[in-house]
Motif scaffolding. Sequence first.
Motif, PDB file in Angstrom:
ATOM      1  N   LYS A  38      31.296 -40.003  15.038  1.00 40.29           N
ATOM      2  CA  LYS A  38      29.803 -40.029  15.359  1.00 40.29           C
ATOM      3  C   LYS A  38      28.762 -39.579  14.090  1.00 40.29           C
ATOM      4  N   SER A  39      29.311 -38.566  13.619  1.00 41.84           N
ATOM      5  CA  SER A  39      28.610 -37.863  12.565  1.00 41.84           C
ATOM      6  C   SER A  39      28.718 -38.757  11.286  1.00 41.84           C
ATOM      7  N   THR A  40      30.031 -39.388  11.077  1.00 40.92           N
ATOM      8  CA  THR A  40      30.120 -40.106   9.942  1.00 40.92           C
ATOM      9  C   THR A  40      29.329 -41.504   9.948  1.00 40.92           C
ATOM     10  N   PHE A  45      19.214 -38.567  15.108  1.00 37.40           N
ATOM     11  CA  PHE A  45      19.511 -37.132  15.412  1.00 37.40           C
ATOM     12  C   PHE A  45      21.009 -36.809  15.539  1.00 37.40           C
ATOM     13  N   ASP A  46      21.454 -35.731  14.813  1.00 38.46           N
ATOM     14  CA  ASP A  46      22.992 -35.437  15.058  1.00 38.46           C
ATOM     15  C   ASP A  46      23.253 -34.217  15.768  1.00 38.46           C
ATOM     16  N   GLU A  47      23.605 -34.263  16.914  1.00 42.83           N
ATOM     17  CA  GLU A  47      23.825 -33.290  18.068  1.00 42.83           C
ATOM     18  C   GLU A  47      22.471 -32.340  17.702  1.00 42.83           C
ATOM     19  N   PRO A  48      21.276 -32.796  18.127  1.00 42.55           N
ATOM     20  CA  PRO A  48      20.122 -31.743  17.743  1.00 42.55           C
ATOM     21  C   PRO A  48      20.244 -30.553  18.511  1.00 42.55           C
TER      22      PRO A  48
HETATM   23 MG   LIG Z   1      29.554 -34.645  14.627  1.00 35.01          MG
END
Ligand SMILES: [Mg+2]
Lengths: 254, 234
Positions: free
Chosen positions: A42-44, A172-175
Amino acid sequence: MSILNVKNLHKDFGKLRVLKDISFDVNQGEVLSIIGPSGSGKSTLLRCINQFERIDGGEINICGMAMTYRDENGKTVYAPKKALHEIRLKIGLVFQNFNLFPHMSVLQNIIEAPVQVLRQDKQTAVANAERLLKKMGLSEKAKEYPCNLSGGQQQRVSIARAMALNPEVLFFDEPTSALDPELTGEILKVIKELAAEKMTMVIVTHEMQFAREISDKVIFMDEGYIIEYGTPQSVFEDTANERTRQFLERYRTR
Amino acid sequence: MTGEEILKVTGILLQYLVPTLKIFGFTLLLAVPLGMVVACLKMCRFKPVSWLTNVYILIMRGTPLMLQIIVVYYALPFLRMSEGLPGFLADFLNGMDVASEEFMFNAVLVAFVLNYAAYFAEIFRGGIEAIPKGQYEAAAALGMTKSKTFFRIILPQVIKRIVPASSNEVITLVKDTSLANVVAYSEIMLAAKQQMMNYSSLVPLFIAGVFYFAMAMILTVLFGFIEKKLNYYK
Ligand SMILES: [Mg+2]
Ligand SMILES: Nc1ncnc2c1ncn2[C@@H]1O[C@H](COP(=O)(O)OP(=O)(O)O)[C@@H](O)[C@H]1O
């Protein structure tokens, strides 16, 4: 209108392929949530779209501008530097651990890019920053330094900072993942308000209830693949996929 | 020693304060920017450059400054004696007055700058590497250029982090200037030793000690002030 269009995206870290044939669309005013176990990519994916990682195949289009395209041999090529810069300004990014500039006050954090990058005059930038701070319920904190704010307040400042460039879409990455549980609510509330104003957003989150309420579309990722891509109803309720069910089950019993 | 003699010796030592401060000031002026360059070279992604820079730093930090001063000071006279130098270089070397105060100053300064640049480089590198990656990414996400990111986001945070270590280094430098007397450069220690012989007394050394102590105190207060100024955030 399509804001974000990803087609057959591949990403490798050395020999490891971490994103495999990723395709999806985000239209103006839509909210897309990305869920999935840790390590699923997901982050990538967000980092590729935000130009922190180079993709190894596929296409990314943002607001009708091609960030990457395929040349006559089918190889993925990046747009020229100037175009990439322009594309970047269309995108706002909110990090898991805020990444505010600690040596700048809340106000300075927010006006830094408008003044330095967009060359807005300072008065305009400050007026805009104050409007954003009011929206985030942080008007009193303009002169504070990030170290004197709670995690939730810092994250709201970082949302305001991203919004100050008037982006077409917010990522948003895991805000809420770096926040104490009692502080996640205030961030989710702010994001809900943005959704109500039809802000286009892509949100990686582990808050399943929130994702289900707020999203127009949901992606479930596992091991670099998009396993599910559809409405909240189809992903959270109607899925027949075993992996999706197992993943959701883990969160239900939590 | 009588009070009058003490005053007289103090006056003499005071005159030698100028060459001491000259070494101190010029070393800082040159070693700080050179240290930044060296730090960048060491962080260079092209490995041979980084490796060579590291060798330089290891040598500078691994051998005594006094030895380095002597080597630099005698390097040129020895070089002059070697055969087969290109004409312009031989002319240049022969034109130099090795006994002059100016040559001495230059030689001492070169040694100090090379030595201190290595120490400052390590301080800068440590400071730069301590800045979290997220700061670069936040700046990039906001569309800031590399140079704006460095000068507006990274450098101010680096400066705050390196003040305590730099303060140590600068105070050490004040005291290290006394090493220049090894090649008979006229600084405070040289004069104090002469006066000690003159009067067969330790008092001149004591006065010199007070001078160094006073300079160190001034610097301590100054850096304490800077640290406090930078304490507006954590
Ligand atoms: Mg991540
Ligand atoms: N810089 C990197 N170098 C090598 N592998 C990486 C790097 N970043 C992430 N990965 C790997 O890529 C996969 C996806 O990671 P990530 O995108 O962080 O997952 P998620 O955000 O869904 O938890 C993981 O297997 C992770 O170990």
